[in-house]
Design an enzyme around this catalytic site. Structure first.
Site, PDB file in Angstrom:
ATOM      1  N   GLY A 239       0.765  -1.238   0.000  1.00 58.17           N
ATOM      2  CA  GLY A 239       0.000   0.000   0.000  1.00 58.17           C
ATOM      3  C   GLY A 239       0.793   1.284   0.000  1.00 58.17           C
ATOM      4  O   GLY A 239       0.232   2.348  -0.287  1.00 58.17           O
ATOM      5  N   ARG A 276       3.608  -1.890  -5.673  1.00 55.96           N
ATOM      6  CA  ARG A 276       3.882  -0.654  -6.411  1.00 55.96           C
ATOM      7  C   ARG A 276       5.213  -0.023  -6.018  1.00 55.96           C
ATOM      8  O   ARG A 276       5.958   0.460  -6.866  1.00 55.96           O
ATOM      9  CB  ARG A 276       2.751   0.342  -6.123  1.00 55.96           C
ATOM     10  CG  ARG A 276       2.776   1.582  -6.987  1.00 55.96           C
ATOM     11  CD  ARG A 276       1.712   2.591  -6.528  1.00 55.96           C
ATOM     12  NE  ARG A 276       0.461   2.005  -6.207  1.00 55.96           N
ATOM     13  CZ  ARG A 276      -0.603   1.958  -7.029  1.00 55.96           C
ATOM     14  NH1 ARG A 276      -0.537   2.497  -8.216  1.00 55.96           N
ATOM     15  NH2 ARG A 276      -1.721   1.402  -6.638  1.00 55.96           N
ATOM     16  N   ARG A 312      -4.724   2.268 -16.250  1.00 60.24           N
ATOM     17  CA  ARG A 312      -4.833   3.046 -15.013  1.00 60.24           C
ATOM     18  C   ARG A 312      -5.489   4.424 -15.204  1.00 60.24           C
ATOM     19  O   ARG A 312      -6.334   4.813 -14.404  1.00 60.24           O
ATOM     20  CB  ARG A 312      -3.461   3.178 -14.324  1.00 60.24           C
ATOM     21  CG  ARG A 312      -2.818   1.820 -13.981  1.00 60.24           C
ATOM     22  CD  ARG A 312      -1.657   1.928 -12.993  1.00 60.24           C
ATOM     23  NE  ARG A 312      -2.123   2.352 -11.700  1.00 60.24           N
ATOM     24  CZ  ARG A 312      -2.044   3.569 -11.237  1.00 60.24           C
ATOM     25  NH1 ARG A 312      -1.439   4.512 -11.950  1.00 60.24           N
ATOM     26  NH2 ARG A 312      -2.535   3.886 -10.061  1.00 60.24           N
ATOM     27  N   CYS A 343     -11.505   2.581 -29.654  1.00 57.23           N
ATOM     28  CA  CYS A 343     -12.813   3.204 -29.895  1.00 57.23           C
ATOM     29  C   CYS A 343     -13.586   3.383 -28.601  1.00 57.23           C
ATOM     30  O   CYS A 343     -14.629   2.753 -28.389  1.00 57.23           O
ATOM     31  CB  CYS A 343     -13.589   2.375 -30.895  1.00 57.23           C
ATOM     32  SG  CYS A 343     -12.687   2.252 -32.428  1.00 57.23           S
ATOM     33  N   GLU A 344     -13.054   4.176 -27.716  1.00 55.59           N
ATOM     34  CA  GLU A 344     -13.723   4.522 -26.468  1.00 55.59           C
ATOM     35  C   GLU A 344     -13.296   5.944 -26.116  1.00 55.59           C
ATOM     36  O   GLU A 344     -12.106   6.266 -26.180  1.00 55.59           O
ATOM     37  CB  GLU A 344     -13.252   3.623 -25.310  1.00 55.59           C
ATOM     38  CG  GLU A 344     -13.575   2.182 -25.507  1.00 55.59           C
ATOM     39  CD  GLU A 344     -14.377   1.590 -24.354  1.00 55.59           C
ATOM     40  OE1 GLU A 344     -14.838   2.335 -23.467  1.00 55.59           O
ATOM     41  OE2 GLU A 344     -14.526   0.367 -24.378  1.00 55.59           O
TER      42      GLU A 344
HETATM   43  N1  LLP Z   1      -1.133  -7.178  -0.517  1.00 56.68           N
HETATM   44  C1  LLP Z   1      -2.422  -7.350  -0.884  1.00 56.68           C
HETATM   45  C2  LLP Z   1      -3.237  -8.306  -0.147  1.00 56.68           C
HETATM   46  C3  LLP Z   1      -2.962  -6.607  -1.951  1.00 56.68           C
HETATM   47  O1  LLP Z   1      -4.240  -6.772  -2.295  1.00 56.68           O
HETATM   48  C4  LLP Z   1      -2.138  -5.690  -2.641  1.00 56.68           C
HETATM   49  C5  LLP Z   1      -2.665  -4.899  -3.763  1.00 56.68           C
HETATM   50  C6  LLP Z   1      -0.787  -5.565  -2.248  1.00 56.68           C
HETATM   51  C7  LLP Z   1      -0.325  -6.312  -1.166  1.00 56.68           C
HETATM   52  C8  LLP Z   1       0.169  -4.637  -2.917  1.00 56.68           C
HETATM   53  O2  LLP Z   1      -0.216  -3.308  -2.772  1.00 56.68           O
HETATM   54  P1  LLP Z   1       0.746  -2.134  -3.279  1.00 56.68           P
HETATM   55  O3  LLP Z   1       1.985  -2.143  -2.418  1.00 56.68           O
HETATM   56  O4  LLP Z   1       1.084  -2.388  -4.701  1.00 56.68           O
HETATM   57  O5  LLP Z   1      -0.052  -0.916  -3.095  1.00 56.68           O
HETATM   58  N2  LLP Z   1      -4.499  -1.867  -9.863  1.00 56.68           N
HETATM   59  C9  LLP Z   1      -4.441  -0.824  -8.865  1.00 56.68           C
HETATM   60  C10 LLP Z   1      -3.831  -1.317  -7.566  1.00 56.68           C
HETATM   61  C11 LLP Z   1      -4.534  -2.516  -6.984  1.00 56.68           C
HETATM   62  C12 LLP Z   1      -3.881  -3.044  -5.725  1.00 56.68           C
HETATM   63  C13 LLP Z   1      -4.463  -4.341  -5.323  1.00 56.68           C
HETATM   64  N3  LLP Z   1      -3.881  -4.943  -4.171  1.00 56.68           N
HETATM   65  C14 LLP Z   1      -3.688   0.362  -9.440  1.00 56.68           C
HETATM   66  O6  LLP Z   1      -3.272   0.315 -10.601  1.00 56.68           O
HETATM   67  O7  LLP Z   1      -3.540   1.385  -8.775  1.00 56.68           O
END
Ligand code: LLP
Length: 416
Positions: A239, A276, A312, A343-344
């Site tokens: 996160g 991320r 995104r 086409c969006e």
């Molecule tokens: N752990 C769990 C249980 C998760 O569901 C996630 C991400 C992470 C770790 C890793 O989170 P991060 O460190 O990457 O924030 N597609 C979206 C982000 C979806 C995140 C889903 N879960 C975007 O492009 O912003």
């Protein structure tokens, strides 16, 4: 500071001239920097240094085998959410013991696969899931280690679609039910409850929601232990946000201090699941201008990448910085709208930004595209998935080739 910088007006990925790549590889493509991955991983590791802890890379952020292997070689385990991701982690050399299986909808088949392979920990999100896992493990004559992913009812103050810790979200079990489920798990023959897990959302730019969530988890650890259970593991999820434009996410050091202040005295082993943070700024998306289209009051820069390659902006209103691969000679800029060919109406990368005068075949790149880019792409409009390359100092490797149209069409079958 990333590994994508200009040298004499030309964009370099580490020591590779990005424009030169396009003489052998057609745009669009994703380009990642191995040095960035390493730097991000080592910084995270250093911040967690004082804890009894491990990093399980959230493979969903970028699941190319070469990326997982790069992080795995540095010591990372993996946080996965499907059989496919388990297979990717294993194929990248991550030992099964270092894999945490998360996700709200694990199927029986996936559980069976994970247990057979020896996956180290299951993060469980409901009573039903706990019971099914017990059945599956029992049948296989194995014991599954379980952490309960709790929902602390905290608003992560990030985009609505990537907030996961409010009580109306589908994720986790109500934190107040954790002691009850822990008790139940302790009585199941094929389950060993080992701890709690929490993940309240992605791209957090403030520590406050983390603080709230971690405090609630700490309280729960005391309650569960008081009830006589052993609890040795805390999984803090991912996160931590990154800078796309002018966001100021917490520094790693501040994040670590927060962990120390909220959970430091608990005598637990910690797992962090960054996605991320490790890969986001380690990648760019390189694209070419197809044409400039002027309408009455707008100037559209139509590029060869589209929302199917990087969704995104369309899905989360994300703003990825866009610049020229070759720095323009003139400082003149024009208000432009960067769009793909799909086409969006939502196929827009940037609205009304200042860009140099551009013409056909000019190269642009979208920044911070290493996380949730390639992995979320599709073949919408029958556009083949785009290639991915990994730069390592002066050389690059195509780590996923562009499929041919025959590959694309060959997946379909016309009934005889
Ligand atoms: N752990 C769990 C249980 C998760 O569901 C996630 C991400 C992470 C770790 C890793 O989170 P991060 O460190 O990457 O924030 N597609 C979206 C982000 C979806 C995140 C889903 N879960 C975007 O492009 O912003």
């Amino acid at each position: 500071m990333t590994q994508f910088n200009y040298q004499n007006g030309r964009l370099f990925a580490e020591n590779v001239d990005v424009a030169e790549i396009t003489s052998t590889l057609r745009t669009p493509f994703y380009c990642y920097s191995k040095a960035s991955l390493r730097k991000n991983y080592l910084a995270f590791e250093e911040a967690l240094d004082k804890f009894n802890s491990r990093i399980c890379y959230a493979v969903k952020a970028n699941s190319n085998l070469a990326i997982i292997k790069t992080l795995g070689d540095l010591g990372a385990g993996a946080d996965v959410v499907s059989e496919g991701e388990i297979r990717r982690a294993l194929a990248s050399g991550i030992p099964a013991k270092k894999i945490v299986f998360s996700g709200v909808g694990k199927t029986r088949e996936e559980m069976e696969f994970a247990i057979t392979e020896g996956v180290g920990q299951f993060n469980i999100e409901s009573k039903g899931e706990l019971e099914t896992l017990n059945e599956v493990a029992k049948k296989l004559n194995k014991i599954a280690s379980v952490a309960f992913r709790v929902n602390p009812d905290v608003d992560a103050q990030t985009h609505n679609k990537i907030s996961t810790g409010r009580k109306e979200d589908k994720f986790g079990i109500d934190i107040n039910l954790a002691p009850h489920l822990y008790q139940k798990a302790a009585g199941l023959p094929a389950i060993e409850p080992v701890g709690l897990a929490v993940h309240i959302g992605s791209q957090l730019t403030s520590l406050k929601p983390f603080r709230e969530a971690f405090k609630r988890v700490a309280d729960m650890v005391h309650i569960i232990r008081k009830a006589g259970h052993s609890l040795s593991q805390l999984d803090l999820g991912g996160g931590l946000g990154i800078t796309y434009n002018d966001e100021k996410p917490p520094e790693l050091q501040e994040y670590a201090e927060l962990i120390q202040n909220t959970l430091g005295k608990l005598d637990v082993h910690l797992t962090c699941e960054p996605g991320r943070f490790l890969v986001g700024n380690a990648g760019i998306l390189v694209t070419s201008v197809i044409r400039i289209k002027e309408t009455g009051n707008k100037r559209f820069v139509v590029v060869d990448a589209a929302m199917n390659d990087l969704i995104r902006p369309a899905l989360y209103d994300a703003k990825h910085g866009i610049s020229s691969v070759l720095q323009p000679r003139s400082e003149n800029t024009v208000l432009s709208e960067v769009v793909g060919p799909i086409c969006e109406t939502g196929d827009i990368f940037a609205r009304q930004i200042e860009l140099p005068e551009l013409s056909e075949n000019d190269l642009l790149y979208l920044k911070s595209a290493g996380a949730y880019g390639a992995v979320m792409s599709s073949t919408y409009n029958s556009r083949p998935l785009i290639p991915e390359i990994l730069v390592d100092n002066v050389k690059f490797t195509i780590i996923r080739a562009r499929p041919s149209y025959d590959d694309l069409l060959g997946l379909d079958q016309i009934p005889s």
